[in-house]
Design a protein around this motif. Structure first.
Motif, PDB file in Angstrom:
ATOM      1  N   TYR A 194      -8.114 -12.584 -19.976  1.00  0.00           N
ATOM      2  CA  TYR A 194      -8.435 -11.828 -19.791  1.00  0.00           C
ATOM      3  C   TYR A 194      -9.072 -10.547 -18.329  1.00  0.00           C
ATOM      4  N   GLU A 195      -7.219  -9.319 -19.108  1.00  0.00           N
ATOM      5  CA  GLU A 195      -6.650  -8.700 -17.840  1.00  0.00           C
ATOM      6  C   GLU A 195      -7.790  -7.455 -17.189  1.00  0.00           C
ATOM      7  N   ILE A 210     -13.308  -5.699 -34.287  1.00  0.00           N
ATOM      8  CA  ILE A 210     -14.597  -6.205 -34.474  1.00  0.00           C
ATOM      9  C   ILE A 210     -15.075  -7.009 -34.350  1.00  0.00           C
ATOM     10  N   GLU A 211     -13.929  -8.038 -35.331  1.00  0.00           N
ATOM     11  CA  GLU A 211     -14.837  -9.673 -35.017  1.00  0.00           C
ATOM     12  C   GLU A 211     -14.673 -10.097 -33.829  1.00  0.00           C
ATOM     13  N   PHE A 212     -13.565  -9.241 -32.772  1.00  0.00           N
ATOM     14  CA  PHE A 212     -13.667 -10.530 -31.980  1.00  0.00           C
ATOM     15  C   PHE A 212     -14.791  -9.793 -31.265  1.00  0.00           C
ATOM     16  N   ALA A 213     -15.368  -8.461 -31.295  1.00  0.00           N
ATOM     17  CA  ALA A 213     -15.911  -8.318 -29.942  1.00  0.00           C
ATOM     18  C   ALA A 213     -17.366  -9.010 -30.604  1.00  0.00           C
ATOM     19  N   GLY A 223     -18.336 -11.080 -27.455  1.00  0.00           N
ATOM     20  CA  GLY A 223     -18.730  -9.731 -26.803  1.00  0.00           C
ATOM     21  C   GLY A 223     -18.234  -8.535 -26.340  1.00  0.00           C
ATOM     22  N   ILE A 224     -17.127  -8.806 -25.709  1.00  0.00           N
ATOM     23  CA  ILE A 224     -16.140  -8.072 -25.012  1.00  0.00           C
ATOM     24  C   ILE A 224     -15.237  -7.080 -26.394  1.00  0.00           C
ATOM     25  N   ILE A 225     -15.450  -5.564 -25.917  1.00  0.00           N
ATOM     26  CA  ILE A 225     -14.923  -4.637 -26.980  1.00  0.00           C
ATOM     27  C   ILE A 225     -13.449  -4.528 -26.202  1.00  0.00           C
ATOM     28  N   HIS A 267      -9.913  -3.659 -21.226  1.00  0.00           N
ATOM     29  CA  HIS A 267     -11.330  -3.535 -22.124  1.00  0.00           C
ATOM     30  C   HIS A 267     -11.227  -2.088 -22.967  1.00  0.00           C
ATOM     31  N   GLY A 268     -11.916  -2.011 -23.502  1.00  0.00           N
ATOM     32  CA  GLY A 268     -12.038  -1.053 -24.421  1.00  0.00           C
ATOM     33  C   GLY A 268     -13.329   0.248 -25.028  1.00  0.00           C
ATOM     34  N   LEU A 269     -14.345   0.274 -23.174  1.00  0.00           N
ATOM     35  CA  LEU A 269     -15.052   0.421 -23.071  1.00  0.00           C
ATOM     36  C   LEU A 269     -14.970   2.271 -22.332  1.00  0.00           C
ATOM     37  N   LEU A 270     -14.085   2.449 -22.607  1.00  0.00           N
ATOM     38  CA  LEU A 270     -13.325   4.227 -22.076  1.00  0.00           C
ATOM     39  C   LEU A 270     -12.932   4.977 -23.271  1.00  0.00           C
ATOM     40  N   ASP A 271     -12.633   4.162 -24.557  1.00  0.00           N
ATOM     41  CA  ASP A 271     -11.941   4.216 -26.053  1.00  0.00           C
ATOM     42  C   ASP A 271     -12.979   3.858 -27.099  1.00  0.00           C
ATOM     43  N   LEU A 272     -14.559   4.694 -26.301  1.00  0.00           N
ATOM     44  CA  LEU A 272     -15.088   4.173 -27.472  1.00  0.00           C
ATOM     45  C   LEU A 272     -14.938   5.500 -29.265  1.00  0.00           C
TER      46      LEU A 272
END
Ligand SMILES: *Cc1c(COP(=O)(O)O)cnc(C)c1O
Length: 439
Positions: free
Chosen positions: A101-102, A370-373, A377-379, A414-419
């Motif tokens: 996890y980078e 989404i299956e992974f999230a 838990g990580i998006i 992570h995708g938190l700025l790609d929502l």
């Protein structure tokens, strides 16, 4: 067995791993864009520091990580290797799935690994300012952070549509003290030329590269910096794969059967996989897979040829898989990884069958994300989600075959700025690519 595998700070790799030393074949030299002759160090000196030019052509197997860069890595390295037990259970697979996890880097992706190294080597050689381009902003953010840490100014040419539509990475860059221009801009000759023809030009990575190189080449105190594709960038990313190997060893896990990375320009894929490619060259049986979007299928549908790195044709010619330097991905594509070319070293490994490539549709990629999230838990970043979906497919295949495989993939960010891309998917606004790339 612990689910999350950390190593101590004393186990950060002390060397970058240079795969060129172990290749049974030689890379093809980059060519001068005008003369078409192999490039000399002097051709690159106006835009890159000598240490990076040397790394670009080095055949030395191990190149030491400088002490100040190691210290900076200690902010977030070693990154965790996590066993995806909930995803395994959900898939009912006999495979053991691990992800590196980078996204724990301060900027949220693997790009910090090379940004810190590049900022350091530039500082050492007296550079005052680094100039670069950025699309959605991940690279610009990483370089802004790294420049701030090593006391350099940073100037970023950000593709104009992203500048207006994706404001948060712009704010991150400004927080680290960088100067951002919406590209095309009126600060360069090339930008002014484009704006004179078309004041509403939305910009492109190619235009932004041309602006950044123009500024760096004209300012004796400034250099240019690139976040993927080049040999020295891939080299810096090999801390990822070396750590993953040490982590697997620490828990007594066997050599993986499958290693996966997403592929845009090739840096995170190479970073995880090159140390495993070394094992493969030495006889290990590892399936090494680069996952790319159907909308920008450089490795699966591109041609292996000399091509320019930018749209304007200003950069050296490099031999790589390419869709052509004027390629534009369709506008319905939301998953990133839009570069027309591939790293020359990744291209060479594909040509010689040491790795393979798969192209994935964006609907499959977001479903997998989404299956992974929902399990882990990580998006994930949309880019990284290509690796996630590929790992899910390989885990399903292991189930069909009834094989207890070990799968390792890189979760590059992570995708938190790609929502907004997730929002489009959840609202049913993303479309399947018609029939992919047509040529
Ligand atoms: C930039 C980026 C990529 C694609 O670039 P590569 O050089 O192919 O690794 C992939 N994942 C994330 C999170 C990125 O920011």
């Amino acid at each position: 067995m612990s689910k999350k595998i950390f190593l101590g700070e004393d186990q950060i790799p002390r060397h970058y791993y240079n795969i060129v030393a172990d290749l049974p074949f030689q890379p093809d030299p980059p060519l001068h864009p005008a003369t078409k002759k192999p490039l000399g160090p002097e051709d690159l000196a106006p835009i890159f520091p000598m240490a990076l030019i040397e790394q670009e052509v080095s055949t030395q197997r191990e190149i030491p990580v400088p002490e100040p860069v190691l210290e900076a890595y200690m902010l977030y390295r070693p990154t965790p290797l996590i066993r995806a037990t909930a995803l395994e259970q959900y898939l009912q697979t006999p495979a053991r799935i691990y992800y590196k996890y980078e996204g724990v880097s301060p900027v949220g992706s693997h790009k910090a690994n090379t940004a810190l190294a590049q900022a350091y080597y530039n500082k050492q050689e007296g550079t005052k300012k680094l100039v670069t381009e950025t699309g959605a902003g991940q690279w610009g953010t990483a370089l802004s952070f790294a420049c701030d840490r090593f006391g350099l100014e940073c100037e970023v040419y950000m593709v104009k549509v992203s500048f207006h539509q994706k404001p948060y990475r712009k704010v991150m860059m400004q927080t680290y003290g960088a100067t951002i221009h919406a590209s095309p801009s009126d600060t360069t000759e090339f930008g002014r030329k484009i704006l004179a023809q078309d004041p509403d030009n939305p910009g492109s990575l190619g235009i932004a590269i041309s602006e950044a190189i123009e500024v760096a080449a004209q300012d004796p105190n400034a250099k240019y910096s690139l976040g993927s594709v080049l040999n020295h960038v891939l080299l810096h990313q090999t801390v990822i794969g070396q750590e993953a190997q040490a982590q697997l060893k620490a828990i007594g896990e066997k050599t993986p059967d499958v290693v996966i990375g997403c592929h845009g320009g090739g840096s995170n894929f190479a970073g995880l996989s090159f140390p495993f490619v070394r094992d493969k060259i030495n006889g290990a049986d590892i399936d090494i897979i680069a996952a790319e979007p159907i909308s920008c299928p450089t490795l699966t549908k591109g041609k292996l040829d000399y091509d320019f790195g930018d749209t304007a044709g200003m950069t050296p010619l490099i031999r790589m898989y390419t869709l052509g330097h004027d390629f534009m991905p369709p506008s319905i594509h939301a998953g990133g990884l839009r570069y027309h070319g591939a790293a020359p070293l990744v291209s060479l490994l594909l040509e010689h069958g040491l790795i393979r490539a798969e192209a994935l549709s964006q609907l499959d990629v977001f479903r997998g994300a989404i299956e992974f999230a929902k399990t882990e838990g990580i998006i994930p970043a949309p880019e990284s989600s290509h690796a996630v979906e590929m790992a899910i497919r390989e885990a399903k295949k292991a189930k069909e075959e009834g094989k207890e495989k070990v799968i390792v993939f890189n979760l590059s960010g992570h995708g938190l700025l790609d929502l907004s891309a997730y929002e489009a998917y959840l609202n049913g606004e993303l479309k399947a690519e018609d029939n992919g790339y047509n040529g």
